[in-house]
Write a protein that holds these residues in place. Structure first.
Motif, PDB file in Angstrom:
ATOM      1  N   VAL A 148       0.856  -1.187   0.000  1.00 39.37           N
ATOM      2  CA  VAL A 148       0.000   0.000   0.000  1.00 39.37           C
ATOM      3  C   VAL A 148       0.890   1.234   0.000  1.00 39.37           C
ATOM      4  O   VAL A 148       2.041   1.194   0.438  1.00 39.37           O
ATOM      5  CB  VAL A 148      -0.953   0.029   1.209  1.00 39.37           C
ATOM      6  CG1 VAL A 148      -1.907  -1.162   1.183  1.00 39.37           C
ATOM      7  CG2 VAL A 148      -0.181   0.064   2.526  1.00 39.37           C
ATOM      8  N   LEU A 149       0.333   2.329  -0.485  1.00 38.54           N
ATOM      9  CA  LEU A 149       1.004   3.625  -0.402  1.00 38.54           C
ATOM     10  C   LEU A 149       0.046   4.675   0.154  1.00 38.54           C
ATOM     11  O   LEU A 149       0.055   5.837  -0.230  1.00 38.54           O
ATOM     12  CB  LEU A 149       1.542   4.048  -1.770  1.00 38.54           C
ATOM     13  CG  LEU A 149       2.880   3.416  -2.139  1.00 38.54           C
ATOM     14  CD1 LEU A 149       3.251   3.720  -3.579  1.00 38.54           C
ATOM     15  CD2 LEU A 149       3.989   3.906  -1.202  1.00 38.54           C
ATOM     16  N   GLY A 150      -0.785   4.217   1.057  1.00 37.25           N
ATOM     17  CA  GLY A 150      -1.725   5.069   1.759  1.00 37.25           C
ATOM     18  C   GLY A 150      -2.377   4.247   2.850  1.00 37.25           C
ATOM     19  O   GLY A 150      -2.265   3.017   2.855  1.00 37.25           O
ATOM     20  N   PHE A 151      -3.051   4.895   3.768  1.00 39.82           N
ATOM     21  CA  PHE A 151      -3.672   4.174   4.872  1.00 39.82           C
ATOM     22  C   PHE A 151      -4.613   5.102   5.614  1.00 39.82           C
ATOM     23  O   PHE A 151      -4.589   6.325   5.430  1.00 39.82           O
ATOM     24  CB  PHE A 151      -2.606   3.623   5.828  1.00 39.82           C
ATOM     25  CG  PHE A 151      -1.660   4.658   6.378  1.00 39.82           C
ATOM     26  CD1 PHE A 151      -1.957   5.349   7.554  1.00 39.82           C
ATOM     27  CD2 PHE A 151      -0.466   4.960   5.728  1.00 39.82           C
ATOM     28  CE1 PHE A 151      -1.085   6.315   8.058  1.00 39.82           C
ATOM     29  CE2 PHE A 151       0.411   5.919   6.230  1.00 39.82           C
ATOM     30  CZ  PHE A 151       0.099   6.591   7.393  1.00 39.82           C
ATOM     31  N   LEU A 152      -5.450   4.505   6.467  1.00 40.89           N
ATOM     32  CA  LEU A 152      -6.276   5.259   7.400  1.00 40.89           C
ATOM     33  C   LEU A 152      -5.520   5.298   8.732  1.00 40.89           C
ATOM     34  O   LEU A 152      -5.128   4.251   9.255  1.00 40.89           O
ATOM     35  CB  LEU A 152      -7.635   4.589   7.594  1.00 40.89           C
ATOM     36  CG  LEU A 152      -8.551   4.556   6.368  1.00 40.89           C
ATOM     37  CD1 LEU A 152      -9.770   3.681   6.657  1.00 40.89           C
ATOM     38  CD2 LEU A 152      -8.974   5.962   5.992  1.00 40.89           C
ATOM     39  N   SER A 153      -5.354   6.470   9.289  1.00 39.58           N
ATOM     40  CA  SER A 153      -4.525   6.598  10.484  1.00 39.58           C
ATOM     41  C   SER A 153      -5.047   5.807  11.672  1.00 39.58           C
ATOM     42  O   SER A 153      -4.267   5.399  12.538  1.00 39.58           O
ATOM     43  CB  SER A 153      -4.392   8.071  10.874  1.00 39.58           C
ATOM     44  OG  SER A 153      -3.616   8.766   9.935  1.00 39.58           O
ATOM     45  N   CYS A 154      -6.358   5.576  11.730  1.00 40.91           N
ATOM     46  CA  CYS A 154      -6.905   4.844  12.868  1.00 40.91           C
ATOM     47  C   CYS A 154      -6.716   3.342  12.741  1.00 40.91           C
ATOM     48  O   CYS A 154      -7.182   2.591  13.605  1.00 40.91           O
ATOM     49  CB  CYS A 154      -8.392   5.162  13.033  1.00 40.91           C
ATOM     50  SG  CYS A 154      -9.453   4.483  11.726  1.00 40.91           S
ATOM     51  N   ALA A 155      -6.045   2.887  11.688  1.00 41.94           N
ATOM     52  CA  ALA A 155      -5.990   1.452  11.415  1.00 41.94           C
ATOM     53  C   ALA A 155      -4.603   0.980  11.029  1.00 41.94           C
ATOM     54  O   ALA A 155      -4.451   0.128  10.163  1.00 41.94           O
ATOM     55  CB  ALA A 155      -6.993   1.098  10.318  1.00 41.94           C
ATOM     56  N   VAL A 156      -3.558   1.528  11.655  1.00 41.99           N
ATOM     57  CA  VAL A 156      -2.206   1.077  11.344  1.00 41.99           C
ATOM     58  C   VAL A 156      -1.425   0.781  12.616  1.00 41.99           C
ATOM     59  O   VAL A 156      -1.635   1.391  13.662  1.00 41.99           O
ATOM     60  CB  VAL A 156      -1.413   2.095  10.490  1.00 41.99           C
ATOM     61  CG1 VAL A 156      -2.022   2.239   9.110  1.00 41.99           C
ATOM     62  CG2 VAL A 156      -1.306   3.441  11.177  1.00 41.99           C
ATOM     63  N   VAL A 157      -0.524  -0.174  12.473  1.00 39.69           N
ATOM     64  CA  VAL A 157       0.516  -0.427  13.477  1.00 39.69           C
ATOM     65  C   VAL A 157       1.838  -0.144  12.798  1.00 39.69           C
ATOM     66  O   VAL A 157       2.092  -0.631  11.690  1.00 39.69           O
ATOM     67  CB  VAL A 157       0.490  -1.874  13.996  1.00 39.69           C
ATOM     68  CG1 VAL A 157       1.556  -2.078  15.061  1.00 39.69           C
ATOM     69  CG2 VAL A 157      -0.880  -2.221  14.561  1.00 39.69           C
TER      70      VAL A 157
END
Length: 281
Positions: A148-157
């Motif tokens: 991935v080259l993007g993400f939702l901040s509430c869903a990452v470690v």
């Protein structure tokens, strides 16, 4: 900045992960989600009108709202090798944090794992998660999941050391779309960023009361600034043209930060830029 309290967290499933939650003026929602976190938890209070006291978490009160960069404060305070982010309206499902730690230990090149996000009481799959599952930029050999080259901040470690080395969330971007620049910089440093569907986050957003016009303007501004900071000139020009068409008010905001963006401009490695192009960005 002051620490309000440091109570012991409940139901800890791993001592390798700290959950960092940035919040502002939503104490009731926060108290609903904090008991769901199954690791040591740090709440960074982004200058709320009233001081917070949240049982089950360490609370760090900031004197002003610094947006997404509040998460950087939590990461600095964390004493664990891995940090999970959550919003005050989200939480990680049981077992997800411990499993994320296992995956990161097994994949030393991985700096970020992003989870499958289920929205609301019905558990509707977030469209962003659905898109990631399709692996549009492939699955590298030995990776934890689709790149991935993007993400939702509430869903990452994240791997704490890699996050800090990349500079964390850029304070100048404040909020809305701040994830894109960090994803680019982690990938540019040679790290893997992976979507892992077995990790699950529950998200209960409350759109009511939010200024959607102000958000669209901020997102547009950050999209253009990110392009100016990292993308080829042609991409930046297209982003500016789109801003002029769809959010002309944002041009004032962009002009204010244009000198800063040009001073900090840095080209991405060809492989990262190529992946962004395959994503249509």
């Amino acid at each position: 900045m002051s620490v309000i309290n440091r109570p012991a967290p409940a139901a800890v499933e791993t001592d390798e992960v700290t959950v960092v939650v940035a919040t502002r003026n939503r104490p009731d929602r926060l108290r609903e989600t904090i008991p769901r976190h199954r690791a040591a938890t740090i709440v960074v209070d982004n200058g709320s009108d009233q001081p917070l006291a949240v049982p089950g978490a360490e609370v760090v009160r900031l004197g002003e709202n610094i947006g997404a960069a509040a998460r950087n404060v939590g990461v600095e305070r964390a004493g664990t090798p891995f940090v999970a982010f959550a919003d005050d309206d989200s939480y990680w499902e049981p077992g997800a944090l411990a499993r994320a730690a296992e995956i990161l230990r097994a994949h030393p090149r991985a700096a970020l794992l992003t989870a499958r996000v289920l929205i609301g009481p019905q558990g509707r799959l977030d469209p962003i998660s659905a898109g990631m599952a399709e692996a549009p930029i492939g699955v590298p050999p030995g990776a934890a999941g689709p790149s991935v080259l993007g993400f939702l901040s509430c869903a990452v470690v994240v791997r704490r050391d890699a996050f800090r080395a990349a500079g964390g969330f850029q304070p100048r971007l404040f909020v809305y779309g701040e994830e894109a620049l960090l994803a680019m910089d982690l990938a540019a440093a040679g790290h893997q960023l992976s979507y892992v569907s077995e990790l699950v986050v529950r998200h209960f957003p409350e759109p009511a009361g939010r200024d959607t016009r102000a958000r669209a303007r901020r997102e547009c501004r950050n999209r253009v600034l990110t392009a100016l900071l990292r993308r080829p000139p042609a991409v930046a020009v297209r982003a500016l043209a789109e801003a002029a068409r769809s959010q002309p008010d944002a041009l004032t905001d962009i002009a204010r930060d244009l000198p800063w963006a040009l001073r900090h401009r840095r080209r991405l490695p060809d492989a990262v830029e190529s992946a962004l192009r395959r994503l249509g960005q």
